[in-house]
Design a protein around this motif. Structure first.
Motif, PDB file in Angstrom:
ATOM      1  N   LYS A   1     -13.305  -3.547  -3.414  1.00 52.55           N
ATOM      2  CA  LYS A   1     -13.750  -2.010  -4.081  1.00 52.55           C
ATOM      3  C   LYS A   1     -13.819  -1.205  -2.656  1.00 52.55           C
ATOM      4  O   LYS A   1     -13.315   0.199  -2.780  1.00 52.55           O
ATOM      5  CB  LYS A   1     -14.917  -2.288  -4.693  1.00 52.55           C
ATOM      6  CG  LYS A   1     -14.485  -3.036  -6.094  1.00 52.55           C
ATOM      7  CD  LYS A   1     -15.934  -2.808  -7.014  1.00 52.55           C
ATOM      8  CE  LYS A   1     -16.887  -3.545  -6.553  1.00 52.55           C
ATOM      9  NZ  LYS A   1     -16.797  -5.317  -6.419  1.00 52.55           N
ATOM     10  N   THR A   2     -14.210  -1.800  -1.332  1.00 51.98           N
ATOM     11  CA  THR A   2     -14.452  -0.521  -0.372  1.00 51.98           C
ATOM     12  C   THR A   2     -13.404   0.325   0.098  1.00 51.98           C
ATOM     13  O   THR A   2     -13.460   1.379  -0.030  1.00 51.98           O
ATOM     14  CB  THR A   2     -15.161  -1.235   0.693  1.00 51.98           C
ATOM     15  OG1 THR A   2     -16.068  -2.469   0.271  1.00 51.98           O
ATOM     16  CG2 THR A   2     -15.779  -0.405   1.645  1.00 51.98           C
ATOM     17  N   LEU A   3     -12.371  -0.583   0.352  1.00 50.73           N
ATOM     18  CA  LEU A   3     -10.966   0.073   0.665  1.00 50.73           C
ATOM     19  C   LEU A   3     -10.392   0.663  -0.412  1.00 50.73           C
ATOM     20  O   LEU A   3      -9.524   1.601  -0.382  1.00 50.73           O
ATOM     21  CB  LEU A   3     -10.274  -1.121   1.354  1.00 50.73           C
ATOM     22  CG  LEU A   3     -10.352  -1.646   2.693  1.00 50.73           C
ATOM     23  CD1 LEU A   3      -9.461  -2.517   3.299  1.00 50.73           C
ATOM     24  CD2 LEU A   3     -10.892  -0.342   3.696  1.00 50.73           C
TER      25      LEU A   3
ATOM     26  N   MET B   1     -12.764 -12.497  -1.837  1.00 51.58           N
ATOM     27  CA  MET B   1     -11.349 -12.246  -1.779  1.00 51.58           C
ATOM     28  C   MET B   1     -10.405 -13.676  -1.746  1.00 51.58           C
ATOM     29  O   MET B   1      -9.746 -14.225  -0.957  1.00 51.58           O
ATOM     30  CB  MET B   1     -11.134 -11.627  -0.402  1.00 51.58           C
ATOM     31  CG  MET B   1      -9.745 -10.792  -0.272  1.00 51.58           C
ATOM     32  SD  MET B   1      -9.086  -9.793  -1.480  1.00 51.58           S
ATOM     33  CE  MET B   1     -10.069  -8.274  -1.502  1.00 51.58           C
TER      34      MET B   1
ATOM     35  N   THR C   1     -17.236  -9.042  -7.668  1.00 56.25           N
ATOM     36  CA  THR C   1     -17.628  -9.019  -6.091  1.00 56.25           C
ATOM     37  C   THR C   1     -16.611  -9.690  -5.194  1.00 56.25           C
ATOM     38  O   THR C   1     -15.573 -10.541  -5.775  1.00 56.25           O
ATOM     39  CB  THR C   1     -18.919  -9.992  -6.045  1.00 56.25           C
ATOM     40  OG1 THR C   1     -18.764 -11.231  -6.385  1.00 56.25           O
ATOM     41  CG2 THR C   1     -20.080  -9.421  -6.673  1.00 56.25           C
ATOM     42  N   GLY C   2     -16.267  -9.097  -4.079  1.00 52.55           N
ATOM     43  CA  GLY C   2     -15.489  -9.471  -3.140  1.00 52.55           C
ATOM     44  C   GLY C   2     -13.909  -9.072  -3.499  1.00 52.55           C
ATOM     45  O   GLY C   2     -13.104 -10.072  -2.894  1.00 52.55           O
ATOM     46  N   THR C   3     -13.541  -8.168  -4.269  1.00 55.61           N
ATOM     47  CA  THR C   3     -12.616  -7.963  -4.629  1.00 55.61           C
ATOM     48  C   THR C   3     -11.706  -6.685  -4.117  1.00 55.61           C
ATOM     49  O   THR C   3     -10.740  -6.310  -4.392  1.00 55.61           O
ATOM     50  CB  THR C   3     -12.180  -7.529  -6.063  1.00 55.61           C
ATOM     51  OG1 THR C   3     -13.167  -6.782  -6.629  1.00 55.61           O
ATOM     52  CG2 THR C   3     -12.345  -8.841  -6.810  1.00 55.61           C
TER      53      THR C   3
ATOM     54  N   GLN D   1     -22.456  -1.106   6.777  1.00 57.96           N
ATOM     55  CA  GLN D   1     -20.902  -2.080   6.669  1.00 57.96           C
ATOM     56  C   GLN D   1     -19.860  -0.931   6.215  1.00 57.96           C
ATOM     57  O   GLN D   1     -18.995  -1.232   6.967  1.00 57.96           O
ATOM     58  CB  GLN D   1     -21.361  -3.047   5.565  1.00 57.96           C
ATOM     59  CG  GLN D   1     -20.146  -3.877   5.239  1.00 57.96           C
ATOM     60  CD  GLN D   1     -20.352  -4.934   4.379  1.00 57.96           C
ATOM     61  OE1 GLN D   1     -21.228  -5.737   4.290  1.00 57.96           O
ATOM     62  NE2 GLN D   1     -19.742  -4.731   3.124  1.00 57.96           N
TER      63      GLN D   1
ATOM     64  N   PHE E   1       0.816  -1.245   0.024  1.00 56.05           N
ATOM     65  CA  PHE E   1       0.076  -0.192   0.046  1.00 56.05           C
ATOM     66  C   PHE E   1       0.902   1.325  -0.076  1.00 56.05           C
ATOM     67  O   PHE E   1       0.503   2.197  -0.601  1.00 56.05           O
ATOM     68  CB  PHE E   1      -1.193   0.027   1.165  1.00 56.05           C
ATOM     69  CG  PHE E   1      -2.065  -0.832   1.124  1.00 56.05           C
ATOM     70  CD1 PHE E   1      -3.020  -0.555   0.235  1.00 56.05           C
ATOM     71  CD2 PHE E   1      -2.150  -1.996   1.742  1.00 56.05           C
ATOM     72  CE1 PHE E   1      -4.242  -1.492   0.142  1.00 56.05           C
ATOM     73  CE2 PHE E   1      -3.183  -3.066   1.493  1.00 56.05           C
ATOM     74  CZ  PHE E   1      -4.307  -2.834   0.777  1.00 56.05           C
TER      75      PHE E   1
ATOM     76  N   ASP F   1     -20.632  -8.259   3.090  1.00 62.51           N
ATOM     77  CA  ASP F   1     -19.278  -9.001   3.178  1.00 62.51           C
ATOM     78  C   ASP F   1     -19.583  -9.844   4.610  1.00 62.51           C
ATOM     79  O   ASP F   1     -19.422  -8.878   5.602  1.00 62.51           O
ATOM     80  CB  ASP F   1     -18.188  -7.980   3.182  1.00 62.51           C
ATOM     81  CG  ASP F   1     -16.859  -8.691   3.310  1.00 62.51           C
ATOM     82  OD1 ASP F   1     -16.614  -9.372   2.430  1.00 62.51           O
ATOM     83  OD2 ASP F   1     -16.246  -8.600   4.180  1.00 62.51           O
TER      84      ASP F   1
ATOM     85  N   SER G   1      -5.378  -5.459  -3.204  1.00 60.02           N
ATOM     86  CA  SER G   1      -5.858  -6.218  -4.243  1.00 60.02           C
ATOM     87  C   SER G   1      -5.526  -5.469  -5.692  1.00 60.02           C
ATOM     88  O   SER G   1      -5.325  -4.357  -5.445  1.00 60.02           O
ATOM     89  CB  SER G   1      -7.228  -6.439  -3.804  1.00 60.02           C
ATOM     90  OG  SER G   1      -8.033  -5.175  -3.988  1.00 60.02           O
TER      91      SER G   1
HETATM   92  P1  ADP Z   1     -16.241  -5.622  -3.094  1.00 63.06           P
HETATM   93  O1  ADP Z   1     -16.760  -4.192  -2.564  1.00 63.06           O
HETATM   94  O2  ADP Z   1     -15.190  -5.700  -4.200  1.00 63.06           O
HETATM   95  O3  ADP Z   1     -17.396  -6.561  -3.176  1.00 63.06           O
HETATM   96  P2  ADP Z   1     -15.172  -5.778  -0.347  1.00 63.06           P
HETATM   97  O4  ADP Z   1     -14.678  -4.250  -0.229  1.00 63.06           O
HETATM   98  O5  ADP Z   1     -16.573  -5.845   0.566  1.00 63.06           O
HETATM   99  O6  ADP Z   1     -15.415  -6.100  -1.692  1.00 63.06           O
HETATM  100  O7  ADP Z   1     -14.155  -6.559   0.359  1.00 63.06           O
HETATM  101  C1  ADP Z   1     -14.195  -8.028   0.293  1.00 63.06           C
HETATM  102  C2  ADP Z   1     -13.319  -8.383   1.628  1.00 63.06           C
HETATM  103  O8  ADP Z   1     -12.058  -8.475   1.556  1.00 63.06           O
HETATM  104  C3  ADP Z   1     -13.598  -7.617   2.890  1.00 63.06           C
HETATM  105  O9  ADP Z   1     -13.799  -8.809   4.100  1.00 63.06           O
HETATM  106  C4  ADP Z   1     -12.347  -6.732   3.002  1.00 63.06           C
HETATM  107  O10 ADP Z   1     -12.036  -6.816   4.307  1.00 63.06           O
HETATM  108  C5  ADP Z   1     -11.607  -7.647   2.557  1.00 63.06           C
HETATM  109  N1  ADP Z   1     -10.100  -7.085   2.080  1.00 63.06           N
HETATM  110  C6  ADP Z   1     -10.127  -5.863   1.231  1.00 63.06           C
HETATM  111  N2  ADP Z   1      -9.047  -5.740   0.779  1.00 63.06           N
HETATM  112  C7  ADP Z   1      -8.285  -6.738   0.882  1.00 63.06           C
HETATM  113  C8  ADP Z   1      -6.841  -6.928   0.572  1.00 63.06           C
HETATM  114  N3  ADP Z   1      -5.890  -5.993   0.073  1.00 63.06           N
HETATM  115  N4  ADP Z   1      -6.318  -8.123   1.333  1.00 63.06           N
HETATM  116  C9  ADP Z   1      -7.233  -8.924   1.721  1.00 63.06           C
HETATM  117  N5  ADP Z   1      -8.516  -8.639   2.110  1.00 63.06           N
HETATM  118  C10 ADP Z   1      -8.986  -7.514   1.975  1.00 63.06           C
END
Ligand code: ADP
Ligand code: MG
Length: 482
Positions: A56-58, A338, A52-54, A89, A8, A309, A30
């Motif tokens: 995107k939030t962070l 993830m 999905t689950g990749t 969430q 990061f 999630d 990611s």
């Molecule tokens: P999306 O919005 O793409 O569906 P999320 O943002 O909900 O996905 O993230 C899915 C899961 O992955 C969450 O539990 C989050 O905490 C976890 N996560 C996010 N970034 C990473 C990362 N870089 N490494 C490991 N886990 C992560």
């Protein structure tokens, strides 16, 4: 350009955040994070599409939290999410990572006391997360002012668009700064949202991780065909077979949801419901109890399909097939997140089987038929073989039956591999909030119901398996000599 990014820090994320991330076990960005974070830090408008689950939030929260000036008492970032659950969430993530930076967060969602939210708004929280309805309400009464908002995020942008249309979104954006930064994200960004982006964004960075690949690659997709009246029974057997820690069962209509819940509980499968018309407190309680493992099956409408999630969610069941492939993507996207393994199971009648083929084609993903036979999950070919084997009067279950069914099913979510698939053993687990329930325990719920419907004692005699789909029973009785 992102290939060699390992950390990061290299993306421009500061130490306070990288330390916080490590605390939660997140060390490496990611792919979508590696792509989007630099643009968002630059202040660029961003369209981001990834499965999905990749993460995107962070991908948006980290750079935006970092860009917030905590010394200014201004609401600087607005995140819009389509449902209360998703908004909350995001609030939790915002609080988690905002705290070390001195960033304050507020959730503005419907159903909750507006007065309390308004009171909190007076302190001008830096990060505002809300659902469109409540935001509109607070904007129109001028309780919420967005003239200091430098960034607006639409998480699950296409869903927000479907809820209110372009005008609604434009109305929400109107109050923000003219040169605000705009970010849209989803696993499914269709032409409508892209057209809106064209109009509202300036030279957006269009980041996508295999946008044509909408489903997580780690999820297996199966379907079971049965008679309409056998849906619940197939569901019961699927849950018993895969024995997931937690599963979401999607239904299409809220008006039958209570009935499904009652039937499942009657069968000894602890279930509760989540749907849009339930009051906010109930919705929040149910979801938090589900997260913490108080019950095993969440029976939900598509309100739970977007963005949620939930740790340990190993199985998604479409008790009614999804209304279209996009809904399918988001429902199935609750599992296999993830890089974790997931399983998506649809239960369809023979007249609905074409829907599976359609989704399969549209999503360029295998959605494969399976049959429950004698406690195992088999491909049609295996089931046929088994049936002719039975016909040759070899009723003894081969040693490999259950494990083969499981490994063949690939994504066997519950790693309790050796556990027998017997009703008694797994119903004990189904009843108990802890999975470590003694396997020998008998079902304290409704033994009569499950014994009557189950295949207990009848395992070696497939024709006694009353829960089998009718077409299967018919087939069997025409072939089985016994
Ligand atoms: P999306 O919005 O793409 O569906 P999320 O943002 O909900 O996905 O993230 C899915 C899961 O992955 C969450 O539990 C989050 O905490 C976890 N996560 C996010 N970034 C990473 C990362 N870089 N490494 C490991 N886990 C992560
Ligand atoms: Mg998301």
């Amino acid at each position: 350009m992102t290939r060699d990014i390992e950390q990061f820090a290299q993306l421009g994320i500061g130490e306070a955040l990288t330390n916080a991330l490590l605390e939660y076990g997140i060390g490496k960005p990611s792919p979508i994070q590696a792509e989007a974070i630099p643009y968002i830090l630059e202040g660029r408008d961003v369209l981001a599409q990834s499965q999905t689950g990749t993460g995107k939030t962070l991908a948006y929260l980290l750079p935006l939290l970092q860009r917030i000036d905590p010394d200014k008492k201004e609401s600087q970032v607005l995140v819009i999410a389509p449902t209360q659950e998703l908004a909350m969430q995001i609030v939790r993530e915002g609080e988690k990572y905002g705290e070390p930076l001195g960033v304050s967060t507020i959730g503005l969602i419907g159903g909750a006391s507006a007065a309390r939210q308004v009171e909190k708004l007076r302190h001008r929280p830096h990060l505002v997360v809300g659902t469109p309805g409540r935001l509109r309400e607070l904007l129109s009464t001028r309780k919420l002012k967005l003239h200091e908002a430098r960034t607006v995020v639409l998480d699950e942008a296409d869903q927000i668009f479907q809820l209110g249309g372009a005008d609604d979104i434009r109305a929400l954006l109107k109050g923000s700064l003219r040169d605000r930064q705009l970010i849209f994200l989803s696993a499914t960004l269709g032409p409508d949202v892209r057209a809106l982006a064209d109009r509202e964004m300036r030279d957006p960075a269009d980041v996508g991780i295999e946008p044509e690949q909408k489903l997580a690659k780690t999820t297996q997709h199966l379907y079971f065909v049965c008679e309409e009246r056998d849906r619940i029974d197939i569901l019961r057997r699927v849950v018993r077979h895969y024995n997931p820690q937690r599963a979401i069962v999607f239904v299409n209509q809220a008006n039958t949801i209570a009935e499904v819940e009652a039937k499942l509980n009657h069968l000894g499968l602890a279930a509760r419901t989540l749907y849009g018309d339930a009051d906010k407190v109930t919705r929040a309680t149910v979801l938090s109890q589900f997260r913490s493992g108080k019950f095993r099956l969440l029976v939900a409408t598509d309100v739970a399909a977007r963005g949620l999630d939930i740790p340990g969610l190993e199985l998604v069941v479409h008790l009614d097939p999804a209304t279209d492939s996009e809904h399918y993507v988001h429902r199935a996207g609750r599992t296999g997140r993830m890089g974790r393994k997931g399983l998506s199971v649809s239960i369809v009648t023979d007249r609905q089987e074409f829907i599976m083929r359609k989704f399969s084609r549209e999503l360029e993903t295998k959605i494969e038929p399976r049959t429950l036979y004698d406690g195992a999950v088999l491909t049609p070919a295996e089931a046929e073989e088994r049936r002719s084997g039975a016909a040759r009067r070899t009723p003894k279950k081969s040693a490999g039956t259950s494990p083969a069914g499981r490994s063949e099913a690939g994504a066997s979510p519950a790693p309790q591999g050796g556990a027998s698939d017997s009703d008694a053993a797994s119903s004990a687990r189904g009843e108990s909030p802890q999975r470590s329930a003694a396997p020998g325990r008998t079902n304290p719920g409704k033994p009569a119901a499950s014994a009557g419907r189950g295949s207990k004692g009848g395992k070696k005699q497939p024709n006694k398996d009353k829960g089998a789909p009718k077409w299967l029973k018919d087939k069997r009785s025409s072939q089985d000599p016994s």
